[in-house]
Design a protein around this motif. Sequence first.
Motif, short mmCIF file in Angstrom:
data_model
loop_
_atom_site.label_atom_id
_atom_site.label_comp_id
_atom_site.label_asym_id
_atom_site.label_seq_id
_atom_site.Cartn_x
_atom_site.Cartn_y
_atom_site.Cartn_z
N THR A 79 0.83 -1.20 0.00
CA THR A 79 0.00 0.00 0.00
C THR A 79 0.87 1.25 0.00
OG1 THR A 79 -0.27 -0.08 2.40
CG2 THR A 79 -2.01 -1.06 1.07
N TYR A 136 -6.09 4.52 -7.21
CA TYR A 136 -5.31 4.16 -6.02
C TYR A 136 -6.18 3.46 -4.98
CZ TYR A 136 -3.19 4.79 -1.44
OH TYR A 136 -2.72 4.58 -0.17
N GLU A 181 -5.69 -0.27 -3.67
CA GLU A 181 -5.41 -0.44 -2.24
C GLU A 181 -6.40 -1.43 -1.62
OE1 GLU A 181 -4.51 2.51 1.48
OE2 GLU A 181 -6.38 2.86 0.38
#
Length: 185
Positions: free
Chosen positions: A114, A175, A179
């Motif tokens: 992450t 993102y 994630e």
Amino acid sequence: MPKDELKELQESMDKAIDFLQNEYLSIRTGRAHPGLVSDIKLDYYGTPTPLKQIANITIPESRTIQIAPFDRTSLKAIEKAILAANIGMTPQNDGASIRLTLPELTRERRVELTKLLAKKAEDARVVVRNYRRDAIESLKKQEKASEITEDDLKTLTKGVQDKTDAYVKKVDEIYKAKEKEVLED
């Protein structure tokens, strides 16, 4: 700013988004994906060749990658290239194809991933903002050269900022989705 330059700005920002998505494909999550191995280069008759050009890469199960070369004599070279790529998987050669099984990700590894995802997303945001800066500088030069009016400058600058905000939001969405994929067990 002529429409050509606005279109160029959008194309540049699209390329930044595409690059981010391609970068994310090569990051291993809990699921198998052909992008994890497709760009591994191997020595194929003296030429460095990406794996995707000499083999069929399939996902028979959610955590398994199967590589079936078009030329079976290249199995050893593929196996060697995968080991050299250090992707954390050991190839299993059955004489006709190679199978890779993704190991379970540890909690620590997920956190590391992450952080890597966040860094790549920030890099993409910086690239998008740099395109914005270049576009606004170009507009200011055009205004100084009396090619556009001050009102046009304000309107076009707002348009460039709106486009930048939209692309930064896209980066954030990509993102967050990746994630979530990395963090789910």
